[in-house]
Write an enzyme that holds these catalytic residues in place. Structure first.
Site, short mmCIF file in Angstrom:
data_model
loop_
_atom_site.label_atom_id
_atom_site.label_comp_id
_atom_site.label_asym_id
_atom_site.label_seq_id
_atom_site.Cartn_x
_atom_site.Cartn_y
_atom_site.Cartn_z
N LYS A 66 4.23 0.05 32.99
CA LYS A 66 4.89 1.54 33.48
C LYS A 66 3.78 2.60 33.37
CE LYS A 66 9.25 3.27 33.49
NZ LYS A 66 10.36 2.39 34.18
N GLY B 139 26.11 10.56 32.17
CA GLY B 139 25.29 10.80 33.31
C GLY B 139 25.67 9.95 34.59
N VAL B 140 25.94 10.81 35.56
CA VAL B 140 26.31 10.48 36.90
C VAL B 140 25.11 10.62 37.88
CG1 VAL B 140 28.53 10.34 36.42
CG2 VAL B 140 27.54 12.60 37.08
N GLY B 141 24.03 10.18 37.53
CA GLY B 141 22.77 10.26 38.64
C GLY B 141 23.11 9.15 39.56
N VAL C 255 22.22 6.06 39.26
CA VAL C 255 22.73 4.70 38.90
C VAL C 255 24.21 5.13 38.35
CG1 VAL C 255 22.92 2.96 37.33
CG2 VAL C 255 20.62 3.79 37.99
P1 NAD Z 1 18.88 10.03 37.46
O1 NAD Z 1 17.89 10.99 37.17
O2 NAD Z 1 19.41 9.71 38.94
O3 NAD Z 1 20.27 10.33 36.62
C1 NAD Z 1 20.18 10.74 35.40
C2 NAD Z 1 21.40 11.46 35.24
O4 NAD Z 1 21.75 12.03 33.68
C3 NAD Z 1 20.95 12.85 35.83
O5 NAD Z 1 22.22 13.51 36.59
C4 NAD Z 1 21.12 13.87 34.82
O6 NAD Z 1 21.42 15.38 35.03
C5 NAD Z 1 21.79 13.27 33.66
N1 NAD Z 1 21.52 13.67 32.23
C6 NAD Z 1 20.36 13.87 31.68
N2 NAD Z 1 20.61 14.12 30.42
C7 NAD Z 1 21.72 14.07 30.13
C8 NAD Z 1 22.83 14.20 28.89
N3 NAD Z 1 22.24 14.67 27.67
N4 NAD Z 1 24.02 14.13 29.03
C9 NAD Z 1 24.53 13.83 30.21
N5 NAD Z 1 23.83 13.69 31.26
C10 NAD Z 1 22.41 13.82 31.45
O7 NAD Z 1 18.33 8.66 36.87
P2 NAD Z 1 19.02 6.96 37.28
O8 NAD Z 1 18.13 6.66 38.27
O9 NAD Z 1 20.42 7.25 37.46
O10 NAD Z 1 18.66 6.48 35.77
C11 NAD Z 1 19.67 6.67 34.55
C12 NAD Z 1 18.96 5.63 33.72
O11 NAD Z 1 18.94 4.64 34.07
C13 NAD Z 1 17.51 6.09 33.08
O12 NAD Z 1 17.66 6.02 31.82
C14 NAD Z 1 16.89 4.97 33.71
O13 NAD Z 1 15.46 4.75 33.06
C15 NAD Z 1 17.75 3.79 33.81
N6 NAD Z 1 17.39 2.96 34.79
C16 NAD Z 1 17.40 3.17 35.95
C17 NAD Z 1 17.24 2.25 36.93
C18 NAD Z 1 17.41 2.53 38.59
O14 NAD Z 1 17.27 1.57 39.33
N7 NAD Z 1 17.25 3.78 38.92
C19 NAD Z 1 16.94 0.86 36.73
C20 NAD Z 1 16.75 0.70 35.43
C21 NAD Z 1 17.07 1.56 34.47
#
Ligand code: NAD
Length: 361
Positions: free
Chosen positions: A80, A180-182, A184
């Protein structure tokens, strides 16, 4: 901080501290293991409060990548990278290219991709300095943003966990609380809505949460309220450590299946969930869809083949639950054991191959 003490217990192979005074880059790249193959893991660009936090994060995340790739059956190790700083303020071409040169100096032992704070466009910039970049945009011959594959894998994992707990993997009519609705979490909600699942959502980003609620008819709750929400499944899809001593007693769900990395704040939290009779699907098994998708770039990317590979998360997780049952241990411990046994076997093989080489030289 005592760096060697921090990394000793997890047996990291290598930690590289890099900087570029011209662009202001400050980065730490952690290579946890290359036993199964080159260490692959995304680059997190984050405004860490201090260097210690950045180091702790990168060593935890890189070890997680080793375990994720091992359980998913990939020929990849775990690594990482973190870049210290606010990406919205300091991310630019000189900085990303300087970071690319640092990755290049590792000679392919570490391959990067996107993570929180980095995008496929950033990968194009880094690729100008090193070929050890995965998850390039589809327009550049890569597999693109891994998030949809990760979300697809989360759904496969939810079905496998439902089958384990309820004897059916039909999720229709169930309620899932998504934290968290980012990239993923948002896609998880869309996929769940499409198969008749009710969703309760929260996010600290009000815009993101409103958009999802409008398009998927989700119920919205405040960020802290999500732990007290009545739901069949809780899906942590935000940041790590959301399952801890203070949140676990509040949970009102039967299963936990989400994408966030390092959901358990400590190893004790796995036992806390068992005590509460909540079935926890280990995060690094659930969220492997992204890396499985990226690994499909090696033989030449095919979306159809990648989808089949991601859907096998269902079988992998079923095997984790079966191992847990056979050995009388929890699912987290079982997933760790499967990863560690595969790595130990590969290490033995490598050692015996080397001995053969030396003997025949
Ligand atoms: P992202 O940044 O697009 O989404 C994360 C969301 O969580 C954001 O909308 C943020 O505002 C929200 N958030 C942050 N703190 C919060 C809280 N306390 N309460 C509610 N919402 C909160 O990230 P992502 O790419 O969607 O990844 C989400 C998680 O999944 C991370 O932990 C990441 O490491 C993990 N992950 C992602 C992938 C991928 O393919 N993107 C793969 C494996 C693991």
């Amino acid at each position: 901080m005592r760096v060697f003490e921090t990394i000793r217990s997890d047996e990291h192979e290598e930690i590289l501290f890099g900087q570029d005074p011209v662009s202001g880059l400050r980065t730490i790249v952690a290579i946890h293991s290359t036993t199964l193959g080159p260490a692959l893991g995304g680059t997190r660009f984050f405004p860490y409060a201090n260097e210690d936090d950045a180091l702790v994060d990168v060593v935890r995340l890189s070890k997680g990548m080793t375990y994720k790739a091992a359980v998913a059956g990939l020929n990849l190790g775990g690594g990482k990278g973190v870049i210290i700083g606010d990406p919205s303020q300091v991310k630019n071409e000189p900085l990303l290219r300087a970071y690319g040169r640092i990755i290049e100096s590792l000679g392919g032992r570490y391959i990067t991709a996107e993570d929180v704070g980095t995008t496929t466009d950033d990968m194009i910039m880094i690729r100008r300095e090193t070929k050890h970049v995965a998850g390039m945009p589809t327009t550049h011959g890569g597999s693109g943003d891994p998030s949809p594959a990760t979300a697809r894998g989360v759904l496969a994992a939810m079905r496998a966990t439902a089958m384990q707990a309820w004897g059916t993997d039909d999720l229709a009519g169930k309620t899932v609380a998504v934290q968290g609705v980012g990239k993923v979490g948002g896609d998880v909600v869309r996929r769940l809505s499409a198969v008749g699942v009710k969703t309760v959502v929260t996010d600290v980003n009000q815009q993101a949460v409103s958009a999802i609620a409008e398009s998927c008819g989700s119920t919205v709750v405040d960020a802290d309220e999500i732990y007290d929400t009545d739901a069949d499944i809780f899906a942590p899809c935000a940041m790590g450590a959301s399952l801890n001593e203070s949140t676990i007693p509040r949970l009102r769900c039967e299963l936990i299946v989400g994408s966030a990395n390092n959901q358990l704040a400590s190893a004790d939290d796995a036992q806390r969930l068992i005590n509460r009779n909540i079935l926890y699907a280990p995060d690094f098994v659930v969220n492997a869809g992204g890396i499985i998708n990226i690994a499909e770039e090696a033989p030449g990317y095919s979306e159809d083949r990648a989808i089949l590979a991601v859907d096998r998360i269902y079988d992998t997780l079923t095997r984790v639950f079966a191992t847990a049952k056979d050995r009388g241990i929890g699912p987290s411990e079982a997933a760790n054991a499967i990863a560690e046994e595969r790595i130990a076997m590969a290490k033995q093989q490598t050692l015996s191959d080397r001995t053969q080489e030396v003997r025949s030289a």
